[in-house]
Each structure stands twice: as C-alpha cells, then as structure tokens.
Design an enzyme around this catalytic site. Structure first.
Site, PDB file in Angstrom:
ATOM      1  CE  LYS A 171      -3.558   2.684   0.114  1.00  0.00           C
ATOM      2  NZ  LYS A 171      -4.591   2.715   1.160  1.00  0.00           N
ATOM      3  CE  LYS A 239      -2.473   7.707   7.327  1.00  0.00           C
ATOM      4  NZ  LYS A 239      -2.882   6.354   6.859  1.00  0.00           N
TER       5      LYS A 239
END
Length: 297
Positions: A171, A239
């Site tokens: 990811k 983030k």
C-alpha cells in the site's frame, strides 16, 4: 455468511460496511461519531456503542481508521478488539498504517488468539461505494483463504502479497505511485489550460494512450471542475507519504521523485487544504505557476 464487526465508518468504512450488509452478512458497526452509526443503521446494519460491544461474538473484525495510533487504540486495552473478540476471530485491518506497526500488532493479535491480516485498500470512496476496491493482504495463507468471502464483498482485485506487514508495504508503494501521478496530471492540466486547449478533448485522447491511468480517469475531471470534494483527503495522503519515505529510508532505497512529491503534498496540507481530495494538489501547481488568482477569478 459471517457475523462481522466494522470499526470505523468514515468515507471508506461506511460504504464497505453497507456492501457487506448487501452481501448478506450480519454486520455491526461502530464509530466515534454517532451520526455515522445512525447512517449505517438506516442502511440495514446494526449499531454498537463501543468497540467491545461491536466485536462481541464477531467472527470477523474489520478496522478502518486513519493512522497507526488509531489502530492501536481500537485493538488494545480492556475495551479493545483483542480483549473482546472471540478466540479464533479474523481481524482484518483495512487501514493504511506503517508496515512495522502492522507486523507488531499482528504478533500481539496472535498472542491474544486472534488471526490477523493487514489488508489496506485502494480505489478511493467511489471504489468503496461500488465494491471494487483493490486489496493487498498480508498474513498467513490460511487466514487469507478464510477471509476471502468477506473481502469479496468489498473488493474486486484481492491478492495475498506475503506475511504480516506485506499488505502495508504494498500500500505504501501504491500511495507513492498515486501521489506522483496526481502531481504530474495536475501539471499537465495546467499546461494544457495555459495554451487554451480543449481540456475535455485533451484528457479523452490522453486517456486512450500510454498516458492513460485510473488517476487520469478519476481525477482529471475534478481538476477541470475545480471540485475537490474529498474521496481521499490530502491530510491522509500526507500521512501515507510519511510512511513510504520513512520505510524507503530504512530500506536504503532512493525515492527522489517521491520525496519531492511528499514535500508538495506537505506544503498543500500546511496551507490549509488537508481536508480536500488529493486531486487538490492541482491547487499547488496553479499557485507555483502564478495562475492561482486567475483560477479564482
């Protein structure tokens, strides 16, 4: 069909939970804000007032929360998943967090008798609504096989990529590719607009060639329309870019373009645009090009 608890009913978690209800599962949802729980109940799900209540008796627990500390917060402690889910339950963390945290929490889950999978998703809000998410799964092959029926209710491309933490590593690579693509797409749109090209026609023909991508298909029109309603917020991508730059440094991998894009994402967020869709990177391109005032006229 399974008895499922979904912890986190945000932009991604709520449509995922709804699709699991539509697939015939018995689904209980929990969210810190009651309005999200109410929306899920209206869609046919069951609501819970705490994590402990949601996971009681659950065969499968799905967590979909913003960051590593949030995941730790919902799985740990007396009221957390590990202390209240039944022995042998599957825990599927669909959040995007640090790979090292995912591996550490997976070990803690196994010690608590819970079967862990890190299964972050890609596809944005629309992919969650349509149930066609791409899901990269880390964990044991046996646990992956046990979770496939549930994962099929929310995703289309579902791949076991390795042991615990591997899903989060893949990811991170995904987020690196997506952010870089969005940045370059924004530069291309600004370039086309500066020359007065028919941008709708331009994006259509670009989408049919080697420059075509899902990013172009899903984000190009948002840039043309200056519509940055969030499908995936810039603050979350900020983030995620922190995750990938940190992980790359630990692995001694150079990502010069990724590091630059990470700074551009950070700059956009720091200017107050963190709540926008990540296609809002286009605003930074316009500003750097001296076209911001023109865009707002």
């Amino acid at each position: 069909m399974s008895k499922i608890a979904v912890i986190g009913l945000g932009i991604m978690g709520l449509p995922m939970a709804k699709n699991l209800v539509s697939a015939g599962h018995e689904v209980t949802g929990y969210n810190r804000s009651q309005d999200k729980v109410d929306a899920f109940v209206e869609a046919g799900g069951q609501g819970a007032g705490s994590v402990a209540e949601a996971v009681s008796g659950a065969e499968v627990v799905i967590t979909m929360v913003p960051d590593s500390p949030d995941v730790e917060g919902v799985v740990s402690g007396e009221d957390g998943v590990f202390a209240n889910a039944p022995q042998g339950a599957l825990w599927i963390d669909a959040s995007t967090i640090r790979p090292d945290v995912a591996a550490r929490l997976a070990e803690a889950a196994r010690e608590a008798g819970i079967r862990p999978l890190d299964a972050p998703v890609s596809g944005g809000e629309q992919g969650a609504i349509d149930g066609v998410l791409s899901i990269m799964v880390g964990g044991s092959a046996e646990d992956f096989a046990a979770a496939e029926e549930v994962l099929n209710g929310v995703g289309k491309t579902i791949v076991h990529v390795g042991p615990s933490g591997s899903g989060q590593t893949v990811k991170a690579a995904n987020q690196l590719i997506v952010a870089s693509n969005i940045q370059v797409l924004g530069e291309a749109v600004a370039f086309l607009e500066a020359y007065g090209v028919d941008t709708d026609a331009a994006l259509k023909v670009l989408g049919g060639g080697l420059a075509g991508s899902k990013v172009l298909d899903q984000k190009g029109q948002k840039m043309l329309d200056r519509n940055f309603d969030p499908g995936f917020r810039l603050a979350l991508h900020h983030k995620d870019m922190g995750i990938v730059t940190s992980a790359a440094r630990e692995a001694n991998v150079a990502i010069p373009l990724g590091a630059l894009v990470a700074q551009l994402v950070a700059s956009t967020v720091n200017q107050g645009d963190g709540s926008l869709d990540h296609s809002g990177l286009f605003k930074q391109v316009l500003k750097l090009s001296g076209r911001e005032a023109e865009d707002q006229a």
